[in-house]
Design a protein around this motif. Structure first.
Motif, PDB file in Angstrom:
ATOM      1  N   ALA A 196       0.823  -1.208   0.000  1.00 27.91           N
ATOM      2  CA  ALA A 196       0.000   0.000   0.000  1.00 27.91           C
ATOM      3  C   ALA A 196       0.857   1.259   0.000  1.00 27.91           C
ATOM      4  O   ALA A 196       0.451   2.300  -0.525  1.00 27.91           O
ATOM      5  N   THR A 197       2.043   1.163   0.561  1.00 29.27           N
ATOM      6  CA  THR A 197       2.903   2.347   0.668  1.00 29.27           C
ATOM      7  C   THR A 197       3.268   2.902  -0.697  1.00 29.27           C
ATOM      8  O   THR A 197       3.345   4.120  -0.880  1.00 29.27           O
ATOM      9  N   HIS A 198       3.475   2.028  -1.672  1.00 28.97           N
ATOM     10  CA  HIS A 198       3.932   2.466  -2.990  1.00 28.97           C
ATOM     11  C   HIS A 198       2.813   2.456  -4.030  1.00 28.97           C
ATOM     12  O   HIS A 198       3.097   2.545  -5.227  1.00 28.97           O
ATOM     13  N   SER A 199       1.576   2.344  -3.597  1.00 29.74           N
ATOM     14  CA  SER A 199       0.468   2.242  -4.546  1.00 29.74           C
ATOM     15  C   SER A 199      -0.305   3.554  -4.651  1.00 29.74           C
ATOM     16  O   SER A 199      -0.778   4.084  -3.638  1.00 29.74           O
ATOM     17  N   PRO A 200      -0.481   4.072  -5.862  1.00 26.42           N
ATOM     18  CA  PRO A 200      -1.330   5.263  -6.025  1.00 26.42           C
ATOM     19  C   PRO A 200      -2.798   4.957  -5.750  1.00 26.42           C
ATOM     20  O   PRO A 200      -3.555   5.853  -5.367  1.00 26.42           O
ATOM     21  N   ILE A 201      -3.202   3.692  -5.943  1.00 27.82           N
ATOM     22  CA  ILE A 201      -4.599   3.326  -5.679  1.00 27.82           C
ATOM     23  C   ILE A 201      -4.917   3.501  -4.202  1.00 27.82           C
ATOM     24  O   ILE A 201      -5.987   4.008  -3.834  1.00 27.82           O
ATOM     25  N   PHE A 202      -3.985   3.088  -3.341  1.00 31.33           N
ATOM     26  CA  PHE A 202      -4.230   3.276  -1.909  1.00 31.33           C
ATOM     27  C   PHE A 202      -4.357   4.752  -1.574  1.00 31.33           C
ATOM     28  O   PHE A 202      -5.201   5.138  -0.754  1.00 31.33           O
ATOM     29  N   ASP A 214      -5.448   8.341 -14.170  1.00 25.87           N
ATOM     30  CA  ASP A 214      -5.465   8.254 -15.634  1.00 25.87           C
ATOM     31  C   ASP A 214      -4.072   8.416 -16.227  1.00 25.87           C
ATOM     32  O   ASP A 214      -3.855   8.112 -17.405  1.00 25.87           O
ATOM     33  N   SER A 215      -3.150   8.877 -15.410  1.00 23.33           N
ATOM     34  CA  SER A 215      -1.785   9.057 -15.887  1.00 23.33           C
ATOM     35  C   SER A 215      -1.052   7.718 -15.942  1.00 23.33           C
ATOM     36  O   SER A 215      -1.335   6.803 -15.157  1.00 23.33           O
ATOM     37  N   ASP A 216      -0.118   7.593 -16.877  1.00 25.35           N
ATOM     38  CA  ASP A 216       0.671   6.361 -16.971  1.00 25.35           C
ATOM     39  C   ASP A 216       1.553   6.173 -15.742  1.00 25.35           C
ATOM     40  O   ASP A 216       1.812   5.039 -15.324  1.00 25.35           O
ATOM     41  N   HIS A 217       2.023   7.265 -15.180  1.00 22.82           N
ATOM     42  CA  HIS A 217       2.879   7.207 -13.996  1.00 22.82           C
ATOM     43  C   HIS A 217       2.355   8.223 -12.973  1.00 22.82           C
ATOM     44  O   HIS A 217       2.864   9.343 -12.886  1.00 22.82           O
ATOM     45  N   PRO A 218       1.319   7.843 -12.211  1.00 23.90           N
ATOM     46  CA  PRO A 218       0.749   8.788 -11.239  1.00 23.90           C
ATOM     47  C   PRO A 218       1.789   9.238 -10.226  1.00 23.90           C
ATOM     48  O   PRO A 218       2.602   8.443  -9.741  1.00 23.90           O
ATOM     49  N   ALA A 219       1.762  10.516  -9.927  1.00 28.10           N
ATOM     50  CA  ALA A 219       2.706  11.080  -8.961  1.00 28.10           C
ATOM     51  C   ALA A 219       2.243  10.753  -7.547  1.00 28.10           C
ATOM     52  O   ALA A 219       1.093  11.002  -7.179  1.00 28.10           O
TER      53      ALA A 219
END
Length: 281
Positions: A196-202, A214-219
């Motif tokens: 979860a620490t490295h997930s943009p979804i979390f 929607d970005s290929d590499h979410p910040a």
């Protein structure tokens, strides 16, 4: 609650009293007591209402369902509280232990043990429990306590439906072996451990609106420590993230239809799955 508040004001107005801890010798019941949690957590229930198992609530709502609803509500005060989650989980675990724990006896000994066990005085069992807790010398037990102890050695405690108990683990092993008998040995073993620490979804589940999925590499938030603090702050979001990723894994990659309880017609990356079994730590 009003009388308690007035009493506290009276105590606080006494210059000779710096700290006053109120107590009572009679424990407060945890069953069917809608005032319990509002009294324990006044910051979460500022109006003193909304407690669990309110007899005036129609339809009635169980403690477990109500507690889950509060954790999933838009007001995140409940999931951010340091103690609420632990207290309510302990209460749920205790109730499951009370409800699902039972005793079993060998059939060959049932006719002898069952009547003797029923005839034991409850006061003797209570005294025996206290003596065992206090690690008294068994030689000092009364004859009635010794007889009760011998009877208890003849029975087995069954608690397979209590989550986390040793019996529940044995029950899970039996289920797995039953799967082996019916479906054969499993083809794939794996441990599902999402980060979860490295997930943009979390971060989105946590409530961070700055993440663009929607970005290929979410910040992500700038530092790893910031992301880790978000995980620690909201364990409910962490659990929701794990459940979301588990469903995505089986549904989108393995092709498992949860509604139908079987594999999709098109299958998944391993073809069609006949069955699967998993347990959460």
């Amino acid at each position: 609650m009003t009388s308690s508040a007035l009493h506290n004001i009276a105590v606080a107005s006494n210059p000779d009293s710096f700290t006053h801890i109120r107590y009572n010798y009679d424990p407060i019941t945890e069953y069917n007591n809608p005032d319990l949690f509002p009294s324990m957590f006044p910051t979460l229930f500022p109006l003193g209402i909304g407690g669990f198992e309110d007899s005036g609530r129609n339809p009635s709502v169980s403690l477990e369902f109500h507690a889950k609803h509060l954790l999933d509500s838009a007001d995140r005060s409940f999931r951010y509280h340091y103690f609420y989650i632990f207290v309510v989980l302990n209460l749920i675990q205790r109730r499951k232990a009370h409800l699902h724990t039972s005793l079993s006896i060998k059939s060959s000994r049932f006719a002898t043990i069952a009547p003797a066990l029923i005839a034991v005085n409850p006061d003797v069992l209570n005294t025996l429990a206290n003596n065992i807790r206090d690690e008294f010398n068994p030689s000092l037990f009364t004859p009635e306590e010794k007889n009760a102890l011998l009877l208890l050695k003849e029975v087995n405690t069954i608690s397979s439906k209590v989550p986390g108990s040793q019996a529940s683990k044995v029950y899970a092993r039996h289920e797995i072996r039953s799967y082996f008998s019916h479906f054969g040995l499993p083809t794939l073993f794996f441990t599902f451990n999402t980060s979860a620490t490295h997930s943009p979804i979390f971060q989105v589940i946590f409530g961070n609106d700055d993440i663009d999925l929607d970005s290929d590499h979410p910040a992500l938030p700038s530092t790893r420590s910031d992301r880790a603090r978000n995980v620690a702050k909201d364990p409910v979001a962490g659990a929701d993230f794990f459940e979301f990723m588990r469903i995505c894994l089986f549904q989108d990659l393995f092709g498992w239809d949860f509604k139908a309880g079987k594999s999709f017609a098109s299958g998944g990356i391993f073809g069609k799955i006949r069955a699967h079994y998993g347990s959460a730590e």
